[in-house]
Design an enzyme around this catalytic site. Structure first.
Site, PDB file in Angstrom:
ATOM      1  CG  ASN A 110      41.883  42.276  49.019  1.00 40.54           C
ATOM      2  OD1 ASN A 110      40.604  41.974  48.739  1.00 40.54           O
ATOM      3  ND2 ASN A 110      42.743  42.405  47.967  1.00 40.54           N
ATOM      4  CG  ASP A 112      45.488  39.803  50.982  1.00 42.33           C
ATOM      5  OD1 ASP A 112      46.050  40.860  51.196  1.00 42.33           O
ATOM      6  OD2 ASP A 112      44.947  39.599  49.954  1.00 42.33           O
ATOM      7  CG  HIS A 127      35.781  44.162  54.011  1.00 43.30           C
ATOM      8  ND1 HIS A 127      35.704  43.541  52.927  1.00 43.30           N
ATOM      9  CD2 HIS A 127      34.876  45.386  54.140  1.00 43.30           C
ATOM     10  CE1 HIS A 127      34.664  44.060  52.315  1.00 43.30           C
ATOM     11  NE2 HIS A 127      34.149  45.214  53.088  1.00 43.30           N
ATOM     12  CB  CYS A 168      39.730  40.012  76.742  1.00 44.05           C
ATOM     13  SG  CYS A 168      39.666  41.748  77.027  1.00 44.05           S
ATOM     14  CB  THR A 237      37.740  40.211  33.897  1.00 45.70           C
ATOM     15  OG1 THR A 237      37.161  39.693  35.212  1.00 45.70           O
ATOM     16  CG2 THR A 237      39.147  40.317  34.112  1.00 45.70           C
TER      17      THR A 237
END
Length: 270
Positions: A110, A112, A127, A168, A237
């Site tokens: 994640n 986030d 990631h 940059c 699940t």
């Protein structure tokens, strides 16, 4: 299953080597925080009259062709993440880290930032993350996204000041999110590839939480942990890409159910 989990935790706790408690997490752990999965229907990017699938726009190739559009999407996601809050699963993992200290490691797909916001510190973001930027031309430095750059609504374009801050300072090319795109390869600098595999090698138990294993490094992490004798507990699940890998293996178990409830149950065994 609860007795099995308790026995596994006790076995790993008393090992002298390869005794890490490692958690591998994915998008499913953030679903209760209201963050949609990247690959799901909510991951479709709509720009004008064009509908783009993540596999198309989530690439370095697409970024080079549509720089501002991809950066706008990244800032839209930034606002989504900032408006979300860690859920009980995040806090449970932070609590487990507090109890286990350096025996705990968290490998997450994640971007986030919710694991950090809940209190976890031993995190490997394979990631990348949405907090940082780097030069799209290959300059080496990874930088924090400037605080002056705010999250965007879907219909908001980049401002001139945004563009200035996303240039940059070394070479004048655009900066880009420090995340892994679909046409890129895992490395150590951005993705902690070798660190994650070393952790897997030294794990006594690997908990797989809220991820289907749709990319190569998470599968390699599970394969490495299995090769070096770790228990693997799959807390998902539904069947996924880990299912066949661990099927009928003596030290592997499926623990289906609500992620929050599963972690809360495991936490009580530490």
């Amino acid at each position: 299953m609860e007795n099995q989990l308790e026995n596994i935790i006790q076995q790993v706790w008393h090992k002298e080597k390869r005794n890490l408690f490692t958690f591998l997490t994915g998008a499913g752990i953030s679903s209760d925080s209201g963050i949609p999965t990247y690959r799901g229907i909510d991951g479709i990017w709509v720009k004008g009259t064009q509908f783009h699938k993540p596999e198309e726009f989530g690439t370095l190739r697409y970024f080079r062709q549509h720089l501002e559009e991809v950066l706008q999407y990244s800032l839209f996601r930034k606002k989504m993440f900032e408006n979300a809050f860690p859920n009980q699963s995040h806090y449970d993992l932070a609590d487990i880290e507090t109890q286990l200290q350096d025996r705990f490691h968290l490998i997450t797909q994640n971007i986030d930032n919710l694991h950090r916001r809940s209190g976890n510190q031993r995190i490997y973001e394979i990631h990348g993350n949405n907090r940082e930027i780097k030069c799209s031309n290959g300059c080496k430095e990874i930088l924090e996204l400037p605080t002056e750059i705010k999250g965007k609504n879907l219909d908001e374009d980049l401002t001139d000041h945004d563009k200035e801050l996303l240039t940059c300072t070394q070479c004048g090319h655009w900066m880009r999110p420090n995340i892994l795109w679909f046409d890129e390869y895992y490395d150590e600098k951005t993705n902690k590839k070798f660190s994650a595999l070393k952790i897997a090698k030294n794990s006594g138990v690997l908990f797989i939480v809220g991820t289907s294993g749709a990319t190569s490094l998470p599968i390699a992490i599970a394969e490495t942990a299995l090769k070096y004798g770790a228990f693997i507990i799959d807390i998902n699940t539904e069947d996924n890409n880990f299912t066949d890998l661990i099927r009928n293996k003596k030290k592997c178990f499926n623990h289906p159910g609500k992620i929050n409830r599963s972690i809360e149950s495991d936490k009580n065994d530490y």
